[in-house]
Design a protein around this motif. Structure first.
Motif, PDB file in Angstrom:
ATOM      1  N   MET A  54      -3.055  -1.779 -84.784  1.00 48.78           N
ATOM      2  CA  MET A  54      -1.868  -2.624 -84.828  1.00 48.78           C
ATOM      3  C   MET A  54      -1.771  -3.276 -86.198  1.00 48.78           C
ATOM      4  O   MET A  54      -2.696  -3.952 -86.643  1.00 48.78           O
ATOM      5  CB  MET A  54      -1.939  -3.709 -83.747  1.00 48.78           C
ATOM      6  CG  MET A  54      -0.693  -4.578 -83.685  1.00 48.78           C
ATOM      7  SD  MET A  54      -0.754  -5.804 -82.361  1.00 48.78           S
ATOM      8  CE  MET A  54      -1.650  -7.106 -83.163  1.00 48.78           C
ATOM      9  N   ALA A  55      -0.669  -3.058 -86.886  1.00 50.41           N
ATOM     10  CA  ALA A  55      -0.480  -3.578 -88.236  1.00 50.41           C
ATOM     11  C   ALA A  55       0.594  -4.654 -88.255  1.00 50.41           C
ATOM     12  O   ALA A  55       1.545  -4.621 -87.464  1.00 50.41           O
ATOM     13  CB  ALA A  55      -0.106  -2.447 -89.196  1.00 50.41           C
ATOM     14  N   TYR A  56       0.436  -5.604 -89.181  1.00 48.74           N
ATOM     15  CA  TYR A  56       1.435  -6.644 -89.406  1.00 48.74           C
ATOM     16  C   TYR A  56       2.097  -6.387 -90.758  1.00 48.74           C
ATOM     17  O   TYR A  56       1.413  -6.294 -91.775  1.00 48.74           O
ATOM     18  CB  TYR A  56       0.787  -8.027 -89.424  1.00 48.74           C
ATOM     19  CG  TYR A  56       0.498  -8.612 -88.067  1.00 48.74           C
ATOM     20  CD1 TYR A  56       1.298  -9.626 -87.534  1.00 48.74           C
ATOM     21  CD2 TYR A  56      -0.582  -8.169 -87.311  1.00 48.74           C
ATOM     22  CE1 TYR A  56       1.030 -10.181 -86.292  1.00 48.74           C
ATOM     23  CE2 TYR A  56      -0.859  -8.719 -86.073  1.00 48.74           C
ATOM     24  CZ  TYR A  56      -0.051  -9.715 -85.573  1.00 48.74           C
ATOM     25  OH  TYR A  56      -0.322 -10.267 -84.339  1.00 48.74           O
ATOM     26  N   TYR A  57       3.430  -6.293 -90.733  1.00 54.51           N
ATOM     27  CA  TYR A  57       4.201  -6.114 -91.960  1.00 54.51           C
ATOM     28  C   TYR A  57       5.169  -7.279 -92.113  1.00 54.51           C
ATOM     29  O   TYR A  57       5.901  -7.610 -91.175  1.00 54.51           O
ATOM     30  CB  TYR A  57       4.995  -4.808 -91.921  1.00 54.51           C
ATOM     31  CG  TYR A  57       4.152  -3.566 -91.848  1.00 54.51           C
ATOM     32  CD1 TYR A  57       3.636  -2.976 -92.998  1.00 54.51           C
ATOM     33  CD2 TYR A  57       3.864  -2.963 -90.623  1.00 54.51           C
ATOM     34  CE1 TYR A  57       2.862  -1.822 -92.935  1.00 54.51           C
ATOM     35  CE2 TYR A  57       3.092  -1.816 -90.545  1.00 54.51           C
ATOM     36  CZ  TYR A  57       2.590  -1.248 -91.702  1.00 54.51           C
ATOM     37  OH  TYR A  57       1.817  -0.109 -91.640  1.00 54.51           O
ATOM     38  N   ALA A  58       5.181  -7.880 -93.285  1.00 52.58           N
ATOM     39  CA  ALA A  58       6.128  -8.961 -93.567  1.00 52.58           C
ATOM     40  C   ALA A  58       7.179  -8.442 -94.538  1.00 52.58           C
ATOM     41  O   ALA A  58       6.854  -7.756 -95.509  1.00 52.58           O
ATOM     42  CB  ALA A  58       5.406 -10.159 -94.171  1.00 52.58           C
ATOM     43  N   VAL A  59       8.435  -8.785 -94.280  1.00 52.20           N
ATOM     44  CA  VAL A  59       9.525  -8.311 -95.133  1.00 52.20           C
ATOM     45  C   VAL A  59      10.331  -9.492 -95.642  1.00 52.20           C
ATOM     46  O   VAL A  59      10.483 -10.505 -94.955  1.00 52.20           O
ATOM     47  CB  VAL A  59      10.436  -7.315 -94.375  1.00 52.20           C
ATOM     48  CG1 VAL A  59      11.191  -7.987 -93.235  1.00 52.20           C
ATOM     49  CG2 VAL A  59      11.390  -6.602 -95.320  1.00 52.20           C
TER      50      VAL A  59
ATOM     51  N   PHE B 243       6.270   2.682 -89.410  1.00 55.12           N
ATOM     52  CA  PHE B 243       6.222   1.559 -88.478  1.00 55.12           C
ATOM     53  C   PHE B 243       6.238   2.064 -87.046  1.00 55.12           C
ATOM     54  O   PHE B 243       7.127   2.820 -86.637  1.00 55.12           O
ATOM     55  CB  PHE B 243       7.411   0.635 -88.720  1.00 55.12           C
ATOM     56  CG  PHE B 243       7.364  -0.638 -87.926  1.00 55.12           C
ATOM     57  CD1 PHE B 243       6.627  -1.722 -88.376  1.00 55.12           C
ATOM     58  CD2 PHE B 243       8.053  -0.755 -86.726  1.00 55.12           C
ATOM     59  CE1 PHE B 243       6.574  -2.909 -87.644  1.00 55.12           C
ATOM     60  CE2 PHE B 243       8.013  -1.927 -85.990  1.00 55.12           C
ATOM     61  CZ  PHE B 243       7.266  -3.010 -86.448  1.00 55.12           C
ATOM     62  N   ASP B 244       5.246   1.651 -86.268  1.00 53.93           N
ATOM     63  CA  ASP B 244       5.096   2.063 -84.873  1.00 53.93           C
ATOM     64  C   ASP B 244       5.644   0.964 -83.976  1.00 53.93           C
ATOM     65  O   ASP B 244       5.032  -0.111 -83.844  1.00 53.93           O
ATOM     66  CB  ASP B 244       3.620   2.319 -84.568  1.00 53.93           C
ATOM     67  CG  ASP B 244       3.401   2.955 -83.201  1.00 53.93           C
ATOM     68  OD1 ASP B 244       4.255   2.765 -82.305  1.00 53.93           O
ATOM     69  OD2 ASP B 244       2.373   3.628 -83.012  1.00 53.93           O
ATOM     70  N   THR B 245       6.780   1.212 -83.354  1.00 57.03           N
ATOM     71  CA  THR B 245       7.443   0.191 -82.541  1.00 57.03           C
ATOM     72  C   THR B 245       6.680  -0.142 -81.261  1.00 57.03           C
ATOM     73  O   THR B 245       7.016  -1.096 -80.570  1.00 57.03           O
ATOM     74  CB  THR B 245       8.868   0.633 -82.164  1.00 57.03           C
ATOM     75  OG1 THR B 245       8.805   1.883 -81.471  1.00 57.03           O
ATOM     76  CG2 THR B 245       9.723   0.790 -83.411  1.00 57.03           C
ATOM     77  N   SER B 246       5.644   0.620 -80.959  1.00 56.61           N
ATOM     78  CA  SER B 246       4.866   0.347 -79.747  1.00 56.61           C
ATOM     79  C   SER B 246       3.697  -0.608 -80.004  1.00 56.61           C
ATOM     80  O   SER B 246       3.166  -1.198 -79.054  1.00 56.61           O
ATOM     81  CB  SER B 246       4.325   1.651 -79.152  1.00 56.61           C
ATOM     82  OG  SER B 246       3.355   2.235 -80.003  1.00 56.61           O
ATOM     83  N   LYS B 247       3.316  -0.769 -81.284  1.00 59.50           N
ATOM     84  CA  LYS B 247       2.143  -1.620 -81.532  1.00 59.50           C
ATOM     85  C   LYS B 247       2.194  -2.426 -82.829  1.00 59.50           C
ATOM     86  O   LYS B 247       1.484  -3.427 -82.956  1.00 59.50           O
ATOM     87  CB  LYS B 247       0.870  -0.779 -81.515  1.00 59.50           C
ATOM     88  CG  LYS B 247       0.820   0.308 -82.573  1.00 59.50           C
ATOM     89  CD  LYS B 247      -0.472   1.116 -82.452  1.00 59.50           C
ATOM     90  CE  LYS B 247      -0.570   2.186 -83.539  1.00 59.50           C
ATOM     91  NZ  LYS B 247      -1.824   2.967 -83.427  1.00 59.50           N
TER      92      LYS B 247
ATOM     93  N   LEU C  37      13.866  -4.450 -81.616  1.00 59.77           N
ATOM     94  CA  LEU C  37      12.412  -4.342 -81.700  1.00 59.77           C
ATOM     95  C   LEU C  37      11.708  -5.287 -80.728  1.00 59.77           C
ATOM     96  O   LEU C  37      10.492  -5.196 -80.544  1.00 59.77           O
ATOM     97  CB  LEU C  37      11.939  -4.642 -83.132  1.00 59.77           C
ATOM     98  CG  LEU C  37      12.372  -3.642 -84.204  1.00 59.77           C
ATOM     99  CD1 LEU C  37      11.918  -4.113 -85.584  1.00 59.77           C
ATOM    100  CD2 LEU C  37      11.830  -2.253 -83.902  1.00 59.77           C
ATOM    101  N   GLU C  38      12.469  -6.194 -80.132  1.00 62.16           N
ATOM    102  CA  GLU C  38      11.968  -7.136 -79.134  1.00 62.16           C
ATOM    103  C   GLU C  38      10.725  -7.865 -79.652  1.00 62.16           C
ATOM    104  O   GLU C  38      10.758  -8.456 -80.732  1.00 62.16           O
ATOM    105  CB  GLU C  38      11.714  -6.406 -77.804  1.00 62.16           C
ATOM    106  CG  GLU C  38      12.998  -5.805 -77.225  1.00 62.16           C
ATOM    107  CD  GLU C  38      12.799  -5.105 -75.900  1.00 62.16           C
ATOM    108  OE1 GLU C  38      11.650  -4.725 -75.609  1.00 62.16           O
ATOM    109  OE2 GLU C  38      13.794  -4.941 -75.171  1.00 62.16           O
ATOM    110  N   ASN C  39       9.623  -7.804 -78.909  1.00 59.37           N
ATOM    111  CA  ASN C  39       8.442  -8.580 -79.291  1.00 59.37           C
ATOM    112  C   ASN C  39       7.740  -8.055 -80.540  1.00 59.37           C
ATOM    113  O   ASN C  39       6.838  -8.716 -81.069  1.00 59.37           O
ATOM    114  CB  ASN C  39       7.441  -8.620 -78.132  1.00 59.37           C
ATOM    115  CG  ASN C  39       7.958  -9.423 -76.958  1.00 59.37           C
ATOM    116  OD1 ASN C  39       8.793 -10.310 -77.119  1.00 59.37           O
ATOM    117  ND2 ASN C  39       7.479  -9.113 -75.763  1.00 59.37           N
ATOM    118  N   GLN C  40       8.133  -6.874 -80.992  1.00 59.37           N
ATOM    119  CA  GLN C  40       7.518  -6.315 -82.203  1.00 59.37           C
ATOM    120  C   GLN C  40       8.164  -6.863 -83.472  1.00 59.37           C
ATOM    121  O   GLN C  40       7.744  -6.522 -84.577  1.00 59.37           O
ATOM    122  CB  GLN C  40       7.600  -4.792 -82.185  1.00 59.37           C
ATOM    123  CG  GLN C  40       6.968  -4.141 -80.965  1.00 59.37           C
ATOM    124  CD  GLN C  40       5.586  -4.685 -80.627  1.00 59.37           C
ATOM    125  OE1 GLN C  40       5.359  -5.203 -79.546  1.00 59.37           O
ATOM    126  NE2 GLN C  40       4.668  -4.580 -81.572  1.00 59.37           N
ATOM    127  N   CYS C  41       9.181  -7.691 -83.319  1.00 60.34           N
ATOM    128  CA  CYS C  41       9.796  -8.368 -84.459  1.00 60.34           C
ATOM    129  C   CYS C  41       9.659  -9.874 -84.271  1.00 60.34           C
ATOM    130  O   CYS C  41      10.146 -10.429 -83.291  1.00 60.34           O
ATOM    131  CB  CYS C  41      11.270  -7.994 -84.595  1.00 60.34           C
ATOM    132  SG  CYS C  41      12.133  -8.903 -85.907  1.00 60.34           S
TER     133      CYS C  41
END
Length: 275
Positions: A1-6, A25-29, A55-59
């Motif tokens: 699971m990776a965290y990306y900041a934009v 970007f993996d929308t599942s994790k 992206l719901e909780n992934q964003c």
């Protein structure tokens, strides 16, 4: 699971989509962290906010000043400005759902495990991190109630007060909190916010000091991730990650992959505004 900041997207959908593809970007994790100002000035604000919302909780996104401006228009508090590019959102069949989603976004996110703080503009240097969280939660609670949200939005637009004081009225405290977390760039050594200047010359002036140049011991173990300041550009240090690289002004959109260990280097990705 990776965290990306934009950084500030501001309706620049295409560079965002290219970045997500570039990092696989993996929308599942995976989790996308947005520093706010998702919309406005760019030409694809509706497409951008629909993508982030999907992206719901992934964003995880905080509110920026342009996002709050959109909220004010969706609730009839403000009229569009000549420079706004939000007409498609205002006319969209899902405008109401977008408004509900926006007003439930936080102003401040703290991740104790990964040791980062996410906000749009910055942390008021005379607040501890705990105080910043308390004041942010107070406003977030108001925004979650649609009627209270409208009442606050109607009284939000003012540069006063410019300095924090615990004796401020409830409305003044909330206004100062929103102004600090979504609009702050410079402070005076006595704690006054400066809303008149947005440039950056790389060194302090007597009454014009970048907020992150003040010492705040409560943030010593954290990295503050923020945007809002395209004139500042990219800043990548152990304690500060500024990601507004002026995509909406024709430069680039920047994304950062956050390491599990905050002492390790951050990997950066960029996509130009126009290909």
């Amino acid at each position: 699971m990776a965290y990306y900041a934009v950084g500030d997207i501001q309706g620049c959908y295409d560079p965002l989509a290219r970045l997500l593809e570039q990092v696989n970007f993996d929308t599942s994790k995976d989790t996308l962290l947005c520093v706010g100002d998702m919309v406005n000035r760019g030409d694809k604000s509706l497409k951008t906010i629909r993508l982030l919302k999907s992206l719901e909780n992934q964003c995880v996104t905080v509110l920026g000043n342009h996002d709050i401006h959109l909220l004010s228009m969706l609730y009839g508090v403000r009229s569009p400005r000549p420079t706004d590019t939000l007409h498609k959102i205002l006319a969209a069949p899902d405008a109401h759902e977008i408004g509900d989603w926006l007003r439930t976004r936080p102003l401040l996110v703290v991740n104790p495990e990964r040791k980062f703080v996410l906000c749009h503009a910055g942390i008021y240097p005379w607040w501890t991190l705990e105080q910043a969280q308390t004041h942010a939660r107070d406003v977030e609670k108001v925004f979650r109630d649609p009627n209270k949200c409208v009442k606050l939005l109607k009284r939000l637009y003012s540069n006063q007060p410019t300095r924090w004081n615990p004796d401020l009225s409830k409305v003044q405290r909330r206004r100062f909190t929103v102004n600090t977390l979504t609009r702050m760039r410079f402070c005076s050594p006595k704690g006054h916010l400066n809303f008149t200047e947005s440039g950056y010359v790389g060194k302090s002036r007597k009454n014009r000091v970048a907020w992150f140049e003040f010492d705040n011991p409560s943030l010593d173990s954290y990295r503050v991730i923020f945007g809002h300041w395209s004139a500042l550009g990219l800043v990548n240090t152990r304690h500060h990650l500024a990601l507004d690289t002026g995509c909406v002004w024709g430069r680039s959109l920047t994304m950062a992959k956050l390491p599990k260990n905050p002492d390790k280097n951050i990997k950066l990705y960029e996509q130009p505004a126009n290909l």
